[in-house]
Write an enzyme that holds these catalytic residues in place. Structure first.
Site, PDB file in Angstrom:
ATOM      1  N   PHE A 152      40.316  39.853  51.293  1.00 33.87           N
ATOM      2  CA  PHE A 152      41.060  40.498  52.251  1.00 33.87           C
ATOM      3  C   PHE A 152      42.299  39.383  52.531  1.00 33.87           C
ATOM      4  O   PHE A 152      42.101  38.200  52.574  1.00 33.87           O
ATOM      5  CB  PHE A 152      40.410  40.686  53.629  1.00 33.87           C
ATOM      6  CG  PHE A 152      39.574  41.856  53.564  1.00 33.87           C
ATOM      7  CD1 PHE A 152      39.323  42.697  52.701  1.00 33.87           C
ATOM      8  CD2 PHE A 152      38.862  42.332  54.634  1.00 33.87           C
ATOM      9  CE1 PHE A 152      38.592  43.904  52.456  1.00 33.87           C
ATOM     10  CE2 PHE A 152      38.396  43.542  54.793  1.00 33.87           C
ATOM     11  CZ  PHE A 152      38.017  44.358  53.644  1.00 33.87           C
ATOM     12  N   GLU A 160      41.434  44.154  38.427  1.00 34.84           N
ATOM     13  CA  GLU A 160      41.275  42.683  37.823  1.00 34.84           C
ATOM     14  C   GLU A 160      41.162  42.976  36.450  1.00 34.84           C
ATOM     15  O   GLU A 160      41.798  41.893  35.735  1.00 34.84           O
ATOM     16  CB  GLU A 160      39.852  42.498  38.182  1.00 34.84           C
ATOM     17  CG  GLU A 160      39.426  40.961  37.558  1.00 34.84           C
ATOM     18  CD  GLU A 160      38.239  40.431  38.178  1.00 34.84           C
ATOM     19  OE1 GLU A 160      37.347  41.034  39.345  1.00 34.84           O
ATOM     20  OE2 GLU A 160      38.045  39.175  38.103  1.00 34.84           O
ATOM     21  N   HIS A 162      27.789  41.416  46.543  1.00 34.29           N
ATOM     22  CA  HIS A 162      28.738  40.583  46.946  1.00 34.29           C
ATOM     23  C   HIS A 162      28.410  39.564  48.138  1.00 34.29           C
ATOM     24  O   HIS A 162      28.222  40.084  49.309  1.00 34.29           O
ATOM     25  CB  HIS A 162      30.152  41.449  47.385  1.00 34.29           C
ATOM     26  CG  HIS A 162      31.292  40.631  47.671  1.00 34.29           C
ATOM     27  ND1 HIS A 162      31.315  39.552  47.826  1.00 34.29           N
ATOM     28  CD2 HIS A 162      32.556  41.397  47.634  1.00 34.29           C
ATOM     29  CE1 HIS A 162      32.656  39.008  48.036  1.00 34.29           C
ATOM     30  NE2 HIS A 162      33.628  40.212  47.780  1.00 34.29           N
ATOM     31  N   CYS A 205      36.640  36.502  50.946  1.00 33.92           N
ATOM     32  CA  CYS A 205      35.952  36.533  49.692  1.00 33.92           C
ATOM     33  C   CYS A 205      36.419  35.739  48.633  1.00 33.92           C
ATOM     34  O   CYS A 205      35.889  35.511  47.410  1.00 33.92           O
ATOM     35  CB  CYS A 205      35.865  37.866  49.221  1.00 33.92           C
ATOM     36  SG  CYS A 205      35.188  38.870  50.981  1.00 33.92           S
ATOM     37  N   HIS A 215      35.711  38.454  39.337  1.00 32.75           N
ATOM     38  CA  HIS A 215      35.310  39.046  41.015  1.00 32.75           C
ATOM     39  C   HIS A 215      34.396  40.106  41.001  1.00 32.75           C
ATOM     40  O   HIS A 215      33.699  40.253  41.521  1.00 32.75           O
ATOM     41  CB  HIS A 215      36.863  39.139  41.648  1.00 32.75           C
ATOM     42  CG  HIS A 215      36.554  39.483  43.106  1.00 32.75           C
ATOM     43  ND1 HIS A 215      35.949  38.362  44.061  1.00 32.75           N
ATOM     44  CD2 HIS A 215      36.860  40.427  43.954  1.00 32.75           C
ATOM     45  CE1 HIS A 215      35.705  38.800  45.103  1.00 32.75           C
ATOM     46  NE2 HIS A 215      36.279  39.984  45.307  1.00 32.75           N
ATOM     47  N   LYS A 249      27.854  39.899  40.420  1.00 31.31           N
ATOM     48  CA  LYS A 249      27.693  40.625  41.794  1.00 31.31           C
ATOM     49  C   LYS A 249      26.825  42.031  41.278  1.00 31.31           C
ATOM     50  O   LYS A 249      26.347  42.624  42.067  1.00 31.31           O
ATOM     51  CB  LYS A 249      29.213  41.224  42.233  1.00 31.31           C
ATOM     52  CG  LYS A 249      30.026  39.974  42.828  1.00 31.31           C
ATOM     53  CD  LYS A 249      30.984  40.264  43.734  1.00 31.31           C
ATOM     54  CE  LYS A 249      31.786  39.041  44.403  1.00 31.31           C
ATOM     55  NZ  LYS A 249      32.694  38.329  43.473  1.00 31.31           N
TER      56      LYS A 249
END
Lengths: 405, 401, 85
Positions: A391, A306, A332, A162, A295, A327
């Site tokens: 990830f 974050e 996402h 991502c 993000h 998002k």
């Protein structure tokens, strides 16, 4: 080192295709999130998805055969074609050996794996078709772009999940500034997949009703799909051809948490280092940053960490820097997400307006920054950071600036 | 920018040996890893890593959640870190300037397929959540970073059969830019039932279960697997640590054929261009190449394409330059093959001897291949990595003296 | 399903032992999953799915979040088994 300009924006997203439609809808707070349509979600406890609707790949794929490529490649070609058209470049006027492709993805062509298993279940392994192996590996996505547009330069996929879009744009920037390429198509693409959906569903990470990044009552993310491709070229060339320059790429930073495959480092260690490295490489400091594209997935942990990372790096200034998550509208879009967000950042720099975080209602004491709640805002940003986390503990932050002639 | 990038450690696990010494011994003995498979049942042939026992390097704990690709790269990175003296095992926190660049095509193909399969057969709510992170393509690199405390850049590069060389070049660039102090770079690919079956279904598998590079009767490839990594640092950093590096990562070239995503372009324009770019980037002439490590793996079109590219670049010099096609030994490793070939090239340069091409009898092309080792004198070796997705890469290694 | 508390306990210990790479004997009834055994959220979820699968029950996530040790797990499984009966 050459300066690097962004001169073309092409994208296909859950809220629409093309720069103009995307930006209008994004600033209006439109939502691309709906009930999953591409597969039957009745066996899942959640049903929201952010799919690209009414996509006709034949509209964009002219040379290749759409039935011989996966959806990830189709979306990528669509974004690439729109980006090339948006930039006004004539590809035929370039040495094609110096035009390259750098893309990012999370899963590449996961639907080839789905088909593999569907065929295996219905007819057994011997029925697996011959195009499974050559069309699955994610390098086919940039390769399909190269074939479609006749590009002979460097061509690669950076599948860093991502955060991949930022990695890919960052590497495209490296190739331009070092003079290894004259033009780069850089971005990300991911196709909606039951595999991704199943994974996030099983982790309990999908929001049941709404995507509400940074809200106290946020319950998760919404898997999506899409693609974005940016045209990168030397600033001098862009100026010489009188091109529209949306933004300048100043630098990027990458790091690894080395902590956990799925969970972010609790103190945001890697996120902080990626932002700091991006600023250092861009010769900017925290006082220069006017906007952060978060993000901001909408999961309880991501948004908290974050916020902690930004608070830690920016100190007392943290609350003054608006940070929003698109998002909340797009879901996402996985490996495409940070590329789509880089398009949003470019347009924010170009138009002076920053997009909102929608569905924001209740402040969370653990997320105490300015998230641009619910309404776009005119702030005329000059320097922005685009954050992406993934990830594997991957973190990437891209630093873009307004171009002033 | 002009800082040199050198090799300070090697990690490799392959069908012909684990560790740089075994790998070199196997390569120079002319042995092949192509043989009976332990994974796919009687009568099947692969060049897989056999009797793979990751616990020998990694200890018994922490292996449970790692799939084969992650285990392979955790082993090779352990070896390279130890050899370079950069192991973080005793560090509280890992070094933020130490990272990993992994070339691969599939990552964990078996993991993503079986994760989907269990959803399909048992329902999406009864899948094992622990398997989900293994489905992303960068999961081998992510697991290696966690296992070995690598906190710097952690990137995965997929450029088809050229992935390994792209990864090495990407790492070298990051070091030159000063974005890291030391980077593991190379690749990993696991063999699994999906790739084994898919390779056969696409018609790329050798009917005779052997790899005969450049032979007139070549009939396809045999899949291999494994992982190969170098530890790369700038020469200044390596010398500051008291090392005397001998191998330098030189010029790199890459070009896409823009012809097809599933067939070699026998016109060989991309492959020719990639080699020429690598020479130009190294600022050397074709006659300075002392040895060529070929990408040939018995594919009818692929080998023809490479032979043409070599002819285009080297012309009559080809009569003199020893060529080695080591995939005859370690198989077609797909995303790791470029890294395997890079290691073979590095060993050849240090030894001043091109490794034998295992089982070599005859070539359809006028190339200096041999079933025996071919000694040479020179400072530069060329490594090729060409793929049927259209991606071509070439890398030159230099001997530092 | 007719299962005794001891059978459930044995199964839960086996699962916890597996995910934490210990032997079942090392898992006590009261040892805290997170703080003493190092069970992270992903491991906990893995155990939850395995228990669901084994006993054909469906323990909701919010319930599982409250479970701290083997004793808690056995109690929750029994409760849901009872509900399923």
């Amino acid at each position: 080192m050459k300066r690097v300009a962004i001169t073309g924006l092409g994208l296909i997203t859950p809220i629409g295709a093309g720069r103009k439609v995307f930006w209008e809808r994004l600033l209006a707070g439109a939502s691309g999130i709906a009930t999953v349509a591409s597969f039957d979600s009745s066996a899942f406890p959640v049903h929201l998805g952010a799919e690209v609707k009414e996509f006709d790949p034949k509209q964009f794929v002219r040379l290749g055969k759409t039935e011989e490529m996966g959806r990830g490649s189709q979306l990528a070609i669509a974004a690439a074609r729109m980006s090339i058209e948006d930039s006004g470049i004539e590809l035929s006027s370039y040495d094609s050996g110096r035009v390259g492709v750098s893309m990012g993805t999370t899963s590449g062509e996961p639907r080839l794996v789905e088909r593999y298993n569907d065929v295996r279940k219905a007819d057994g392994l011997e029925a697996i078709p011959g195009d499974f192996l050559p069309q699955y590996p994610c390098n086919v996505i940039p390769s399909h772009i190269a074939v479609e547009f006749g590009l002979h330069g460097p061509c690669m996929m950076i599948p860093t999940a991502c955060a991949a879009g930022n990695y890919a744009i960052g590497y495209g920037y490296d190739l331009i500034r070092t003079g290894r390429a004259d033009l780069m198509l850089a971005g990300g693409a991911d196709a909606f997949s039951r595999i991704t959906y199943q994974g996030f569903s099983r982790l309990g990470a999908i929001a049941p009703e709404r995507c509400q990044p940074f809200d106290k009552n946020r319950k998760g993310m919404v898997p999506g799909e899409g693609a974005a491709v940016l045209i990168l070229e030397p600033l001098e060339d862009a100026r010489a051809r009188g091109a529209k320059i949306y933004a300048e790429v100043l630098g990027y930073g990458v790091s690894c948490d080395s902590h956990h495959m799925t969970a972010a480092h609790p103190k945001g260690d890697g996120a902080i280092r990626a932002m700091a490295m991006a600023l250092e490489g861009s010769r900017k400091t925290i006082t220069d940053v006017d906007y952060i594209s978060a993000h901001g997935t909408g999961t309880p942990t991501n948004d908290r960490v974050e916020s902690i990372a930004v608070r830690t790096l920016f100190g007392d200034r943290a609350g003054e820097v608006p940070m929003s998550s698109i998002k909340s509208m797009l879901g996402h879009t996985m490996g495409a997400a940070s590329a789509i967000e880089a398009v949003a950042c470019s347009l924010a720099l170009d138009t002076g307006v920053i997009p909102p975080t929608v569905n924001y209602e209740t402040p969370d004491p653990e997320c105490d920054l300015d998230y641009v709640p619910n309404h776009a805002r005119t702030t005329n940003p000059r320097v922005v950071l685009n954050n992406a986390y993934a990830f594997g503990g991957n973190n990437a932050s891209l630093c873009l600036a307004r171009y002033e002639a | 920018m002009s800082s040199r990038v050198v090799v300070t450690g090697t990690g490799v696990i392959s069908s012909i040996g684990a560790g740089a010494d075994d790998f070199e011994r196997g390569l120079n003995a002319g042995t092949t890893g192509v043989g009976p498979s332990q994974m796919f049942g009687a009568g099947t042939t692969t060049a897989e890593v056999r009797d793979f026992a990751p616990q020998n390097w990694l200890g018994p704990k922490g292996l449970r959640v790692l799939d084969r690709s992650a285990r392979l790269i955790c082993v090779s990175s352990h070896m390279a870190l130890c050899e370079a003296g950069l192991s973080q095992a005793d560090a509280e926190e890992g070094d933020p300037d130490l990272g990993l660049i992994c070339g691969t095509m599939f990552g964990g193909l078996h993991s993503i397929t079986s994760f989907d399969w269990s959803g399909l057969t048992e329902g999406p709510n009864l899948v094992n959540p622990m398997e989900f992170p293994n489905t992303v393509i960068n999961s081998p690199a992510g697991h290696a970073a966690i296992k070995h405390k690598l906190r710097g850049v952690n990137s995965t590069i997929c450029a088809g059969l050229a992935s390994g060389l792209y990864a090495i070049h990407y790492a070298a660039e990051f070091l030159r830019f000063g974005r890291a102090k030391a980077l593991l770079a190379g690749g990993v690919e696991e063999l699994c039932e999906e790739s084994f079956l898919g390779f056969r279904k696409m018609g790329a598998a050798s009917a005779s279960d052997s790899i005969r590079p450049f032979a007139a009767d070549r009939d396809g490839s045999v899949l291999g697997d494994g992982s190969a990594l170098w530890m790369l640092e700038t020469e200044d950093a390596a010398r500051a640590r008291g090392l005397t590096p001998v191998l330098e990562v030189g010029g790199f070239g890459s070009a896409h054929d823009a012809h097809s995503t599933s067939a070699f372009d026998v016109r060989a324009e991309g492959a020719t261009s990639a080699i020429r770019q690598a020479l130009a980037a190294s600022e050397i002439e074709p006659e300075q190449i002392a040895c060529i490590i070929s990408a040939a793996s018995g594919n009818r079109a692929g080998d023809l394409m490479e032979a043409r590219a070599l002819r285009n670049v080297f012309g009559d010099l080809l009569g003199e330059i020893p060529v080695s096609a080591p995939k005859a030994a370690f198989g077609e490793g797909l995303g790791v093959s470029g890294a395997f070939c890079a290691l073979a090239g590095g060993l050849a340069l240090v030894r001043q001897s091109a490794p034998p091409t295992a089982g070599f009898k005859e070539s359809e092309f006028r190339l200096r291949l041999s079933a025996e080792a071919q000694p040479f004198q020179g400072k530069h070796v060329l490594i090729n990595a060409f793929g049927c997705d259209g991606n071509n890469a070439a890398l030159i290694l230099n001997l530092r003296t | 399903m007719n299962v005794t508390a001891e059978e459930i306990r044995t199964e839960v210990k086996r699962l916890i032992a597996e995910v934490t790479e210990r032997t079942p004997e090392e898992i006590s009834d009261r040892a805290l999953f997170q703080d003493e055994l190092g069970v992270d959220s992903l491991m906990a979820m893995e155990v939850m799915v395995a228990v669901d699968k084994k006993y054909k029950i469906n323990i909701p996530e919010e319930e599982f979040a409250k479970i701290k040790n083997v004793d808690d797990t056995v109690a929750v499984v029994q409760r849901y088994l009872g509900a399923a009966a």
